[in-house]
Scaffold this motif. Structure first.
Motif, PDB file in Angstrom:
ATOM      1  N   VAL A 189      14.299  -5.118   5.559  1.00  0.00           N
ATOM      2  CA  VAL A 189      13.855  -6.266   4.379  1.00  0.00           C
ATOM      3  C   VAL A 189      12.517  -6.201   4.171  1.00  0.00           C
ATOM      4  O   VAL A 189      11.958  -6.378   2.802  1.00  0.00           O
ATOM      5  CB  VAL A 189      14.366  -7.272   5.064  1.00  0.00           C
ATOM      6  N   ILE A 190      11.539  -6.149   4.828  1.00  0.00           N
ATOM      7  CA  ILE A 190      10.013  -6.147   4.745  1.00  0.00           C
ATOM      8  C   ILE A 190       9.667  -5.019   3.755  1.00  0.00           C
ATOM      9  O   ILE A 190       8.790  -5.039   2.825  1.00  0.00           O
ATOM     10  CB  ILE A 190       9.365  -6.405   6.181  1.00  0.00           C
ATOM     11  N   GLY A 191      10.221  -3.815   4.199  1.00  0.00           N
ATOM     12  CA  GLY A 191       9.913  -2.763   3.527  1.00  0.00           C
ATOM     13  C   GLY A 191      10.077  -2.655   2.062  1.00  0.00           C
ATOM     14  O   GLY A 191       9.460  -2.356   1.211  1.00  0.00           O
ATOM     15  N   MET A 192      11.533  -3.032   1.897  1.00  0.00           N
ATOM     16  CA  MET A 192      11.779  -3.281   0.436  1.00  0.00           C
ATOM     17  C   MET A 192      11.062  -4.206  -0.312  1.00  0.00           C
ATOM     18  O   MET A 192      10.686  -4.092  -1.423  1.00  0.00           O
ATOM     19  CB  MET A 192      13.332  -3.438   0.475  1.00  0.00           C
ATOM     20  N   LEU A 193      11.022  -5.634   0.165  1.00  0.00           N
ATOM     21  CA  LEU A 193      10.410  -6.550  -0.398  1.00  0.00           C
ATOM     22  C   LEU A 193       8.954  -6.285  -0.670  1.00  0.00           C
ATOM     23  O   LEU A 193       8.547  -6.612  -1.889  1.00  0.00           O
ATOM     24  CB  LEU A 193      10.561  -7.794   0.291  1.00  0.00           C
ATOM     25  N   GLY A 194       8.254  -5.584   0.168  1.00  0.00           N
ATOM     26  CA  GLY A 194       6.784  -5.298   0.062  1.00  0.00           C
ATOM     27  C   GLY A 194       6.565  -4.245  -0.850  1.00  0.00           C
ATOM     28  O   GLY A 194       5.716  -4.262  -1.732  1.00  0.00           O
ATOM     29  N   SER A 195       7.427  -3.167  -0.936  1.00  0.00           N
ATOM     30  CA  SER A 195       7.154  -2.321  -1.977  1.00  0.00           C
ATOM     31  C   SER A 195       7.604  -2.673  -3.192  1.00  0.00           C
ATOM     32  O   SER A 195       7.197  -2.265  -4.178  1.00  0.00           O
ATOM     33  CB  SER A 195       8.181  -0.988  -1.436  1.00  0.00           C
ATOM     34  N   MET A 196       8.392  -3.662  -3.367  1.00  0.00           N
ATOM     35  CA  MET A 196       9.019  -4.216  -4.543  1.00  0.00           C
ATOM     36  C   MET A 196       7.768  -5.074  -5.305  1.00  0.00           C
ATOM     37  O   MET A 196       7.424  -4.951  -6.399  1.00  0.00           O
ATOM     38  CB  MET A 196       9.972  -5.043  -4.720  1.00  0.00           C
ATOM     39  N   MET A 197       7.016  -5.832  -4.477  1.00  0.00           N
ATOM     40  CA  MET A 197       5.680  -6.593  -4.811  1.00  0.00           C
ATOM     41  C   MET A 197       4.775  -5.971  -4.976  1.00  0.00           C
ATOM     42  O   MET A 197       3.754  -6.223  -6.015  1.00  0.00           O
ATOM     43  CB  MET A 197       5.544  -7.730  -3.735  1.00  0.00           C
ATOM     44  N   ILE A 198       4.592  -4.659  -4.241  1.00  0.00           N
ATOM     45  CA  ILE A 198       2.963  -4.199  -4.324  1.00  0.00           C
ATOM     46  C   ILE A 198       3.243  -2.718  -4.996  1.00  0.00           C
ATOM     47  O   ILE A 198       3.966  -2.122  -4.604  1.00  0.00           O
ATOM     48  CB  ILE A 198       2.585  -4.021  -2.942  1.00  0.00           C
ATOM     49  N   GLU A 199       2.619  -2.725  -6.173  1.00  0.00           N
ATOM     50  CA  GLU A 199       2.803  -1.099  -6.532  1.00  0.00           C
ATOM     51  C   GLU A 199       1.707  -0.198  -5.787  1.00  0.00           C
ATOM     52  O   GLU A 199       0.504  -0.415  -5.929  1.00  0.00           O
ATOM     53  CB  GLU A 199       2.415  -1.136  -8.204  1.00  0.00           C
ATOM     54  N   GLY A 200       2.172   0.839  -5.493  1.00  0.00           N
ATOM     55  CA  GLY A 200       1.211   1.915  -4.968  1.00  0.00           C
ATOM     56  C   GLY A 200       0.877   1.371  -3.447  1.00  0.00           C
ATOM     57  O   GLY A 200      -0.564   1.576  -3.352  1.00  0.00           O
ATOM     58  N   VAL A 201       1.784   1.015  -2.659  1.00  0.00           N
ATOM     59  CA  VAL A 201       1.469   0.461  -1.318  1.00  0.00           C
ATOM     60  C   VAL A 201       0.877   1.874  -0.617  1.00  0.00           C
ATOM     61  O   VAL A 201       1.609   2.948  -0.750  1.00  0.00           O
ATOM     62  CB  VAL A 201       2.499  -0.083  -0.934  1.00  0.00           C
ATOM     63  N   SER A 202       0.061   1.390   0.212  1.00  0.00           N
ATOM     64  CA  SER A 202      -0.724   2.814   0.924  1.00  0.00           C
ATOM     65  C   SER A 202       0.638   2.987   2.117  1.00  0.00           C
ATOM     66  O   SER A 202       1.499   2.237   2.475  1.00  0.00           O
ATOM     67  CB  SER A 202      -1.962   2.444   1.757  1.00  0.00           C
ATOM     68  N   GLY A 203       0.105   3.992   2.994  1.00  0.00           N
ATOM     69  CA  GLY A 203       1.019   4.247   4.162  1.00  0.00           C
ATOM     70  C   GLY A 203       1.307   3.089   5.142  1.00  0.00           C
ATOM     71  O   GLY A 203       1.907   3.014   5.801  1.00  0.00           O
ATOM     72  N   ASN A 204       0.216   2.540   5.309  1.00  0.00           N
ATOM     73  CA  ASN A 204      -0.037   1.400   6.129  1.00  0.00           C
ATOM     74  C   ASN A 204       0.106  -0.022   5.423  1.00  0.00           C
ATOM     75  O   ASN A 204      -0.939  -0.390   4.711  1.00  0.00           O
ATOM     76  CB  ASN A 204      -1.061   1.393   6.926  1.00  0.00           C
ATOM     77  N   LEU A 205       1.288  -0.717   5.443  1.00  0.00           N
ATOM     78  CA  LEU A 205       1.520  -1.921   4.687  1.00  0.00           C
ATOM     79  C   LEU A 205       0.509  -2.907   5.076  1.00  0.00           C
ATOM     80  O   LEU A 205      -0.406  -3.673   4.218  1.00  0.00           O
ATOM     81  CB  LEU A 205       2.976  -2.614   4.665  1.00  0.00           C
ATOM     82  N   LEU A 206       0.012  -3.004   6.509  1.00  0.00           N
ATOM     83  CA  LEU A 206      -1.014  -4.150   6.708  1.00  0.00           C
ATOM     84  C   LEU A 206      -2.193  -3.917   6.034  1.00  0.00           C
ATOM     85  O   LEU A 206      -2.919  -4.829   6.048  1.00  0.00           O
ATOM     86  CB  LEU A 206      -1.039  -4.151   8.119  1.00  0.00           C
ATOM     87  N   VAL A 207      -2.660  -2.507   5.964  1.00  0.00           N
ATOM     88  CA  VAL A 207      -4.073  -2.720   5.476  1.00  0.00           C
ATOM     89  C   VAL A 207      -3.922  -2.889   3.882  1.00  0.00           C
ATOM     90  O   VAL A 207      -5.041  -3.367   3.483  1.00  0.00           O
ATOM     91  CB  VAL A 207      -4.440  -0.894   5.490  1.00  0.00           C
ATOM     92  N   THR A 208      -2.842  -2.817   3.202  1.00  0.00           N
ATOM     93  CA  THR A 208      -2.685  -2.997   1.753  1.00  0.00           C
ATOM     94  C   THR A 208      -2.677  -4.802   1.912  1.00  0.00           C
ATOM     95  O   THR A 208      -3.455  -5.240   0.691  1.00  0.00           O
ATOM     96  CB  THR A 208      -1.410  -2.612   1.120  1.00  0.00           C
ATOM     97  N   LEU A 209      -2.097  -5.163   2.850  1.00  0.00           N
ATOM     98  CA  LEU A 209      -2.033  -6.787   2.527  1.00  0.00           C
ATOM     99  C   LEU A 209      -3.354  -7.557   3.100  1.00  0.00           C
ATOM    100  O   LEU A 209      -3.582  -8.603   2.496  1.00  0.00           O
ATOM    101  CB  LEU A 209      -0.818  -7.302   3.352  1.00  0.00           C
ATOM    102  N   ASN A 210      -4.066  -6.769   4.209  1.00  0.00           N
ATOM    103  CA  ASN A 210      -5.078  -7.531   4.694  1.00  0.00           C
ATOM    104  C   ASN A 210      -6.462  -7.363   4.020  1.00  0.00           C
ATOM    105  O   ASN A 210      -7.297  -6.618   4.575  1.00  0.00           O
ATOM    106  CB  ASN A 210      -5.391  -7.241   6.214  1.00  0.00           C
ATOM    107  N   THR A 211      -6.433  -7.934   2.697  1.00  0.00           N
ATOM    108  CA  THR A 211      -7.663  -7.669   1.778  1.00  0.00           C
ATOM    109  C   THR A 211      -8.045  -9.142   1.453  1.00  0.00           C
ATOM    110  O   THR A 211      -7.392 -10.033   1.551  1.00  0.00           O
ATOM    111  CB  THR A 211      -7.312  -6.895   0.644  1.00  0.00           C
TER     112      THR A 211
END
Length: 281
Positions: free
Chosen positions: A125-147
């Motif tokens: 669920v988190i992988g799918m929703l996170g990828s749908m929300m963020i275009e070009g997500v990095s290999g580590n989702l937390l790095v992309t989110l923690n900005t």
């Protein structure tokens, strides 16, 4: 230091040891020296933090406009997916230690079903929703989110998720230590060093190297896949034959196990070949 970085290499190619690494390693080594029962409080806290962070992630992802076109069905290079999933779902090797260290009222089968299915659901669920929300997500989702662009709740959830992983990691150190000691391979002191010290030394050496993901991927494919997915099936298959030698030739369970073994073997071999071809090219 007058700049900040969200990457795993804050020193930009220069070997160094951050205070964060010292804190994480120290806390993990301390918890890794406890028994499973003694560390149950930390594990309960890890589960609570995981649930809290997952609920925040799901809520935050759902209130944003999501686009399914960001999520590829397979991806341009799926060769590493199975290796990483094997690494993340390496649960079978922990079952013997869980059985040995459980309380009298604990049902290992029910606990395994709840934890594995729950983990898989959160993973998907988190992988799918996170990828749908963020275009070009990095290999580590937390790095992309923690900005700085993320809102306070997303950053809080990222912190809780990371802390839950920190509290959960020492379980594997405890299990490896107990297995090495029970098998008579090392003394208790040496087993503690091997299970709880050497991994952090290797992490310090390889963490900022580009090939660290490749090491995890290959180790998972070559060893983790067999240990966690093939061998348990085969042990169960032959154990049933030994306990019930008069089983019918086309027993449903035995046939199902054989199908699972063949499917897992084909997937592992295909991914190994694909990774080898990518590496050679």
């Amino acid at each position: 230091m007058n700049t900040t970085s969200a990457s795993l290499d804050p020193f930009h190619g220069i070997y160094g040891m951050s205070l964060g690494f010292v804190f994480v390693a120290s806390a993990s080594i301390f918890l890794g020296n406890l028994d499973l029962a003694a560390g149950s409080g930390a594990q309960a806290a890890a589960v609570l933090l995981l649930v809290i962070s997952s609920m925040i992630f799901i809520y935050e992802f759902m209130i944003f406009d999501a686009g399914s076109d960001h999520v590829e069905a397979v991806g341009s290079d799926p060769s590493k997916v199975l290796g990483i999933m094997t690494f993340n779902f390496a649960v079978s090797s922990t079952i013997p230690s869980l059985v040995a260290g459980r309380g009298q009222s604990v049902d290992v089968v029910d606990a395994s079903y709840v934890s594995i299915l729950g983990m898989g659901l959160i993973y998907a669920v988190i992988g799918m929703l996170g990828s749908m929300m963020i275009e070009g997500v990095s290999g580590n989702l937390l790095v992309t989110l923690n900005t700085d662009q993320s809102d306070i709740w997303i950053r809080f959830a990222s912190f809780c998720f990371g802390l839950s992983c920190l509290l959960g990691m020492p379980v594997y150190s405890v299990i490896v230590r107990d297995n090495l000691t029970a098998a008579g391979i090392f003394s208790p002191t040496t087993a503690k060093i091997v299970s709880n010290g050497i991994p952090w030394v290797l992490t310090l050496i390889f963490d900022d190297q580009g090939y660290f993901d490749d090491i995890v991927n290959w180790a998972s494919l070559l060893f983790g896949g067999a240990i966690n997915f093939l061998i348990p099936f085969l042990v169960f298959f032959f154990a049933r034959l030994w306990i019930q030698p008069d089983l019918p030739r086309f027993d449903f369970v035995q046939v199902g196990i054989q199908v699972c073994v063949w499917l897992v073997t084909i997937l592992l071999v295909a991914c190994i070949i694909q990774n080898a071809l990518n590496y050679l090219s």
